[in-house]
Design an enzyme around this catalytic site. Structure first.
Site, PDB file in Angstrom:
ATOM      1  CE  LYS B  91       8.063 -36.122 -13.341  1.00  0.00           C
ATOM      2  NZ  LYS B  91       7.800 -37.535 -13.013  1.00  0.00           N
ATOM      3  CD  GLN B 135       9.128 -40.757 -14.327  1.00  0.00           C
ATOM      4  OE1 GLN B 135       9.397 -39.680 -13.813  1.00  0.00           O
ATOM      5  NE2 GLN B 135       7.948 -40.999 -14.886  1.00  0.00           N
ATOM      6  CG  ASP B 158       5.424 -38.482  -6.987  1.00  0.00           C
ATOM      7  OD1 ASP B 158       5.037 -37.482  -7.623  1.00  0.00           O
ATOM      8  OD2 ASP B 158       6.173 -39.349  -7.459  1.00  0.00           O
TER       9      ASP B 158
END
Lengths: 386, 386
Positions: B91, B135, B158
């Site tokens: 990422k 994460q 997200d």
């Protein structure tokens, strides 16, 4: 062909059903299991609603005995719509009947958005008000989203706040409140002993207040849910696969008897006025399902009126009770039945229910202080006792 | 019987399809329409992802040229899980490639929940950070809900915040961000010219991060959606009715070729390691669909790897860009493609996007000051320019 296909699916689905299904045309199709709330295959919504109001009244009395305080519901109405005024009157009367104190705000059609928001903010910060309801529709010049969004999420007894809808959609999360009418539909199914888990459910309609939350509630109860809407093709064959049909399209008698799988349960949320010269009013109310046709095929069906209608106010009262309990006892209570068990496993103050940053409104800020704040809350309440 | 039923449904559904469907066994089933992103009937996720990253890089460059500022993404990782560390590395690398500045926080397995929350709060109030990603999974001793809930909703790239999920579920509302993987699935369908409106879609799996939001996105795009899960009976006959299958159950090769309607599109979100001695690693990744079987029947199918996988990061970058644009320009931008148009119709500052009380986190409070605050925001940013 589509009828064949439905039959094919029926056989598969029915074989998994707890009870044999009646043959098409049988007008006395038995419910999946005996229930005091059914007459033949017709679900008595008035009786279920009365039972829930009775349960609510008993718990309100308990609260009053223990804390000398009762839950409070504020109903805000803007404008002079006859139907809205009738609904609001009914809601306030229902509050009185179960011992919930009712607060009202009747604003003129000409009220500005800021004036409406001021009223909502006032109720947000009123410790005797535990539920706030804004009667819809609002006049065109007022932004409904802004007004509904202004209701403190802990007092959103209508369950329309996106935060409550989001938590309703999410695994492992529970809303503070779920919308009253869809919860009413679940109660009708459960109190009539109609199994939801593992069943095929079709929701016709995807409105924010009925269709979508009904689909999310059915999914949380482990039904396999399909949402039909205006863009759905061959709706008939999809509905025919359903063990449970929630008709909430707002279209008079959309669901025909030929759409219904024998033995299926039909919860009809529609209330559509259709011309009827034989009636004094010149019209009568019909549902989104053709009652006579569907009754002949269904295992269970709600009439219109007298089915889902009475449930909405009953659940509104129960949501208000649950909210009142949270504030008055300072403890986390479980909003609604079955699908809320996950939520129940979390003990502790309100702040435990919503993670940080999901807290909204003055009471959240108070609640965020967890136990300490809960204590403070108690003191505030005590000092306000009537 | 269920196969008959499926055929029955196929005929109905296929007759409404824009293109003729291949006969079973045809291994070169054409896509519904020519697309540069398909090889035969196989969807090239890498190519679509590359295209989106290219578009994102171009817009980042525009922002930089006009405002001398770029979007920033903060990635928080707790613990030493190899796979998580790999994802995080990927990422951060991806950010660099498109010109998004990347912020990192690597906490030890032993970090306390308060320490993790402190890091998140720090990024919430950092004006150079426009997206925050934690994460998952987090170590067992940390409350995932609390940590995710702590992310300011305007930086929730997200799209996991219940407020964003709720707005995704609701008619007439739009989330600030929708979850990356499900949005990636929609992009694959749309960029491969696969019609969604009016089609039967079956989502296998109802997780918060893929299944449920995918179902909500498909519903917003006017598909008729069914959500299957562990309690679903006769899943095979339900899946066989689908024009679009989203396989997100996390079960290796669950969806067989015999489950697929000829010509259907299959988006396979699964990535399951299965033993394979012929591989150096001793295992290989397979999807939730049996690729070879399904490829022979489907009109379009994503491979694993190389299908949905690359899309998640591409959409994460785009979500971060969208967030950066909102903050840097002080104007409301539209989060994602088609289904976001409703959101776009509202012009004005960020505060216009979320009704009062839905505002969360320090930046909301700033934004709530609308234009005035936007001006202030601009000054803050200017003073922080690198």
């Amino acid at each position: 062909m589509s009828s064949e296909s439905a039959t094919g699916n029926n056989v598969a689905a029915v074989s998994a059903a707890p009870t044999p299904t009646p043959s098409i045309g049988s007008s006395t199709a038995p419910p999946p299991a005996a229930s005091p709330f059914m007459k033949g295959n017709v679900i008595d919504g008035k009786a279920v609603a009365a039972k829930i109001r009775e349960e609510t009244a008993a718990k309100v009395a308990e609260l009053k005995a223990k804390y000398s305080r009762v839950p409070g519901l504020a109903v805000v109405i803007v404008g002079e719509r006859k139907d809205s005024q009738t609904y609001v009157r009914m809601k306030r009367k229902a509050c009185e009947e179960v011992g919930i104190s009712s607060f009202g705000a009747d604003l003129p059609e000409t009220a500005t958005q800021e004036e409406v928001l001021e009223v909502v903010r006032g109720f947000n910060s009123n410790p005797d008000v535990h539920g706030i309801l804004v009667q819809l529709p609002l006049p065109k010049h007022i932004d409904e989203q802004a007004v509904l969004g202004a209701i403190s999420v802990e007092k959103d007894v209508d369950g329309f706040h996106p935060l409550n809808i989001g938590r309703l959609a999410m695994k492992g999360r529970e809303p503070l409140f779920a919308p009253c009418t869809p919860v009413g539909c679940m109660e009708l199914l459960e109190r009539c002993n109609i199994t939801i888990k593992g069943k095929r459910a079709v929701v016709v309609g995807r409105s924010n207040i009925v269709g979508m939350p009904a689909a999310l509630l059915l999914n949380k109860r482990d039904a396999t849910v399909t949402i039909c809407h205006s863009a759905t093709k061959d709706m008939e064959s999809i509905v025919r696969q359903a063990d449970i049909i929630i008709a909430a399209a707002g279209q008079p008698q959309l669901v025909k008897g030929s759409w219904v799988k024998p033995g299926a349960a039909i919860i009809d949320v529609g209330t559509n006025p259709v011309d009827d010269p034989t009636k004094a009013a010149g019209y009568r109310l019909v549902g989104d399902a053709n009652f006579e046709e569907c009754k002949a095929v269904a295992g269970a069906i709600t009439p219109v009126p007298g089915g889902v209608g009475p449930m909405t106010i009953a659940i509104l009262l129960r949501n208000t009770l649950v909210s009142g309990e949270r504030f008055i006892t300072g403890k986390l209570q479980c909003p609604v039945a079955e699908d809320m068990k996950a939520g129940c496993s979390k003990k502790g103050p309100l702040s435990r229910l919503l993670p940080e940053k999901e807290h909204l409104g003055p009471w959240s800020l108070v609640a965020a202080g967890s136990l300490l704040a809960a204590g403070a809350l108690q003191r505030v309440f005590t000092s306000r006792r009537q």
